[in-house]
Each structure stands twice: as structure tokens, then as C-alpha cells.
Design a protein around this motif. Sequence first.
Motif, PDB file in Angstrom:
ATOM      1  N   ARG A  84      20.157  12.623  77.174  1.00  6.66           N
ATOM      2  CA  ARG A  84      20.617  13.798  76.444  1.00  6.66           C
ATOM      3  C   ARG A  84      22.122  13.891  76.614  1.00  6.66           C
ATOM      4  O   ARG A  84      22.632  13.675  77.710  1.00  6.66           O
ATOM      5  N   ALA A  85      22.819  14.208  75.526  1.00 11.49           N
ATOM      6  CA  ALA A  85      24.273  14.154  75.575  1.00 11.49           C
ATOM      7  C   ALA A  85      24.917  15.215  74.701  1.00 11.49           C
ATOM      8  O   ALA A  85      24.305  15.726  73.758  1.00 11.49           O
ATOM      9  N   ALA A  86      26.160  15.519  75.034  1.00 16.08           N
ATOM     10  CA  ALA A  86      27.010  16.410  74.242  1.00 16.08           C
ATOM     11  C   ALA A  86      28.459  16.099  74.599  1.00 16.08           C
ATOM     12  O   ALA A  86      28.738  15.427  75.601  1.00 16.08           O
ATOM     13  N   VAL A  87      29.365  16.605  73.766  1.00 14.90           N
ATOM     14  CA  VAL A  87      30.787  16.308  73.925  1.00 14.90           C
ATOM     15  C   VAL A  87      31.590  17.600  73.805  1.00 14.90           C
ATOM     16  O   VAL A  87      31.225  18.500  73.044  1.00 14.90           O
ATOM     17  N   PHE A  88      32.683  17.676  74.545  1.00 16.40           N
ATOM     18  CA  PHE A  88      33.565  18.843  74.499  1.00 16.40           C
ATOM     19  C   PHE A  88      35.009  18.384  74.657  1.00 16.40           C
ATOM     20  O   PHE A  88      35.269  17.253  75.068  1.00 16.40           O
ATOM     21  N   GLY A  89      35.942  19.277  74.339  1.00 12.60           N
ATOM     22  CA  GLY A  89      37.329  18.934  74.563  1.00 12.60           C
ATOM     23  C   GLY A  89      38.300  20.022  74.179  1.00 12.60           C
ATOM     24  O   GLY A  89      37.962  20.949  73.442  1.00 12.60           O
ATOM     25  N   SER A  90      39.493  19.882  74.723  1.00 12.71           N
ATOM     26  CA  SER A  90      40.584  20.766  74.335  1.00 12.71           C
ATOM     27  C   SER A  90      41.286  20.126  73.149  1.00 12.71           C
ATOM     28  O   SER A  90      41.424  18.907  73.063  1.00 12.71           O
ATOM     29  N   CYS A  91      41.685  20.964  72.217  1.00 10.34           N
ATOM     30  CA  CYS A  91      42.256  20.492  70.956  1.00 10.34           C
ATOM     31  C   CYS A  91      43.519  21.293  70.648  1.00 10.34           C
ATOM     32  O   CYS A  91      43.849  22.231  71.349  1.00 10.34           O
ATOM     33  N   ASP A  92      44.137  20.925  69.567  1.00  8.07           N
ATOM     34  CA  ASP A  92      45.300  21.656  69.093  1.00  8.07           C
ATOM     35  C   ASP A  92      45.193  21.721  67.575  1.00  8.07           C
ATOM     36  O   ASP A  92      45.325  20.708  66.889  1.00  8.07           O
ATOM     37  N   SER A  93      44.934  22.905  67.057  1.00 12.45           N
ATOM     38  CA  SER A  93      44.701  23.062  65.615  1.00 12.45           C
ATOM     39  C   SER A  93      45.959  22.849  64.777  1.00 12.45           C
ATOM     40  O   SER A  93      45.876  22.841  63.553  1.00 12.45           O
ATOM     41  N   SER A  94      47.106  22.656  65.415  1.00  9.28           N
ATOM     42  CA  SER A  94      48.313  22.382  64.641  1.00  9.28           C
ATOM     43  C   SER A  94      48.349  20.932  64.142  1.00  9.28           C
ATOM     44  O   SER A  94      49.168  20.584  63.304  1.00  9.28           O
ATOM     45  N   TYR A  95      47.433  20.085  64.659  1.00 10.73           N
ATOM     46  CA  TYR A  95      47.348  18.698  64.209  1.00 10.73           C
ATOM     47  C   TYR A  95      46.319  18.564  63.095  1.00 10.73           C
ATOM     48  O   TYR A  95      45.342  19.310  63.038  1.00 10.73           O
ATOM     49  N   GLU A  96      46.532  17.576  62.228  1.00 11.94           N
ATOM     50  CA  GLU A  96      45.644  17.358  61.087  1.00 11.94           C
ATOM     51  C   GLU A  96      44.209  17.051  61.526  1.00 11.94           C
ATOM     52  O   GLU A  96      43.253  17.569  60.970  1.00 11.94           O
ATOM     53  N   HIS A  97      44.047  16.204  62.535  1.00 13.31           N
ATOM     54  CA  HIS A  97      42.720  15.804  63.010  1.00 13.31           C
ATOM     55  C   HIS A  97      42.400  16.550  64.305  1.00 13.31           C
ATOM     56  O   HIS A  97      42.420  15.970  65.383  1.00 13.31           O
ATOM     57  N   ARG A  98      42.092  17.835  64.180  1.00  9.40           N
ATOM     58  CA  ARG A  98      41.811  18.684  65.342  1.00  9.40           C
ATOM     59  C   ARG A  98      40.630  18.127  66.138  1.00  9.40           C
ATOM     60  O   ARG A  98      39.529  18.019  65.634  1.00  9.40           O
ATOM     61  N   GLY A  99      40.901  17.735  67.360  1.00 12.36           N
ATOM     62  CA  GLY A  99      39.831  17.256  68.230  1.00 12.36           C
ATOM     63  C   GLY A  99      39.247  15.923  67.808  1.00 12.36           C
ATOM     64  O   GLY A  99      38.074  15.659  68.055  1.00 12.36           O
ATOM     65  N   GLY A 100      40.030  15.078  67.210  1.00 10.96           N
ATOM     66  CA  GLY A 100      39.537  13.782  66.745  1.00 10.96           C
ATOM     67  C   GLY A 100      38.919  12.942  67.848  1.00 10.96           C
ATOM     68  O   GLY A 100      37.944  12.224  67.621  1.00 10.96           O
ATOM     69  N   ALA A 101      39.452  13.023  69.052  1.00  9.74           N
ATOM     70  CA  ALA A 101      38.913  12.246  70.167  1.00  9.74           C
ATOM     71  C   ALA A 101      37.496  12.707  70.506  1.00  9.74           C
ATOM     72  O   ALA A 101      36.631  11.894  70.850  1.00  9.74           O
ATOM     73  N   VAL A 102      37.250  13.997  70.397  1.00 10.20           N
ATOM     74  CA  VAL A 102      35.912  14.542  70.623  1.00 10.20           C
ATOM     75  C   VAL A 102      34.943  13.938  69.602  1.00 10.20           C
ATOM     76  O   VAL A 102      33.834  13.517  69.947  1.00 10.20           O
ATOM     77  N   ASP A 103      35.381  13.851  68.358  1.00 14.37           N
ATOM     78  CA  ASP A 103      34.554  13.257  67.303  1.00 14.37           C
ATOM     79  C   ASP A 103      34.256  11.786  67.592  1.00 14.37           C
ATOM     80  O   ASP A 103      33.135  11.315  67.376  1.00 14.37           O
ATOM     81  N   HIS A 104      35.244  11.041  68.097  1.00 15.99           N
ATOM     82  CA  HIS A 104      35.044   9.624  68.430  1.00 15.99           C
ATOM     83  C   HIS A 104      33.967   9.463  69.509  1.00 15.99           C
ATOM     84  O   HIS A 104      33.112   8.580  69.418  1.00 15.99           O
TER      85      HIS A 104
END
Length: 153
Positions: A84-104
Motif C-alpha cells: 500500500r502506498a501514497a505520496v506527499f510533498g511540499s510544492c510551490d504554486s508559483s511554478y508551472e508544474h506544481r509538485g511535479g516530483a510528487v507526480d513522478h
Amino acid sequence: MGSTLIVYASMTGNTEEIADLIAEGIHQAGATFVQKDILEIDAAELQHYDGILLGTYTWGDGDLPDEFLDFYEEMNTLNLTGKRAAVFGSCDSSYEHRGGAVDHLMEKLRELGADIVLDELKIDLSPSKEEQEQCIQFGRSFVEKSYSVLEAR
């Protein structure tokens, strides 16, 4: 449910704070966990846990931070079916790809066969008071959803 592993990368402390709050929620739900910084672990250790939570900040234009790259590549050798898995992270909405690393990371876990039990949690920078409770609830929900996945089998 067996133990849950929380692995995170944090440059400014924001993702570490999110990880700590999620851990608090897991503890409140009565489950056990191990929490490690990305620099303290090899990807193969993921196979020793029933639950996996990966957390990262996003670097540049939606990329994983450098300290996560080796771990990410090592994950290619794993089969996480039944985890079972999930992902989280800190992001910055001023960037075009907000939280892209979380998506990866979410994509990688799916690719390796993990059961994704929660949508990713993305927090802008440091969690506000309201977001702190959201992080704690994320940890509690992870435990609850993990149990329901087990019961469904």
C-alpha cells in the motif's frame, strides 16, 4: 497491517515537517512506522514494509531533487505488488508544474505495482495550521485505507 515506511527528501524542512505530521497521524491510528531521510535508505528496503509513503519537494521545473535520483533509479528493480502506498510533498504554486516530483513518484509506484490508497498530498511550502491537520489526517487515512485494502483481498 504491518509497519509503514515513510521516506522523504527535504531541503528547507518543509517536507520533513509534513512527514512528521503524517507520522503523527499514523501513530494516532495505532499503526507502527519507520521514518527515514532519503539519504539514509536504499530502495530495496521498501520491500520490507507493507505500507510505503514517499515524500519530496519539487526541484526546478517539476523535477525530483538530486538526492532522490539514485533511489528513484534503484526502484526500477522492485516489484511492489501488494504494497500500500501514497505520496506527499511540499510544492510551490508559483511554478508551472506544481509538485511535479510528487507526480513522478506516484507514477513510479503505480508502475511497480503498488496499491495507491490515497491521492497525493501537495502542500505549498510550509503547512499552515489547517494544512497541519490535513497532514495528520492523511496519516490516519493511510492506515484506514490500508486496512480496507487488506480486508478486500
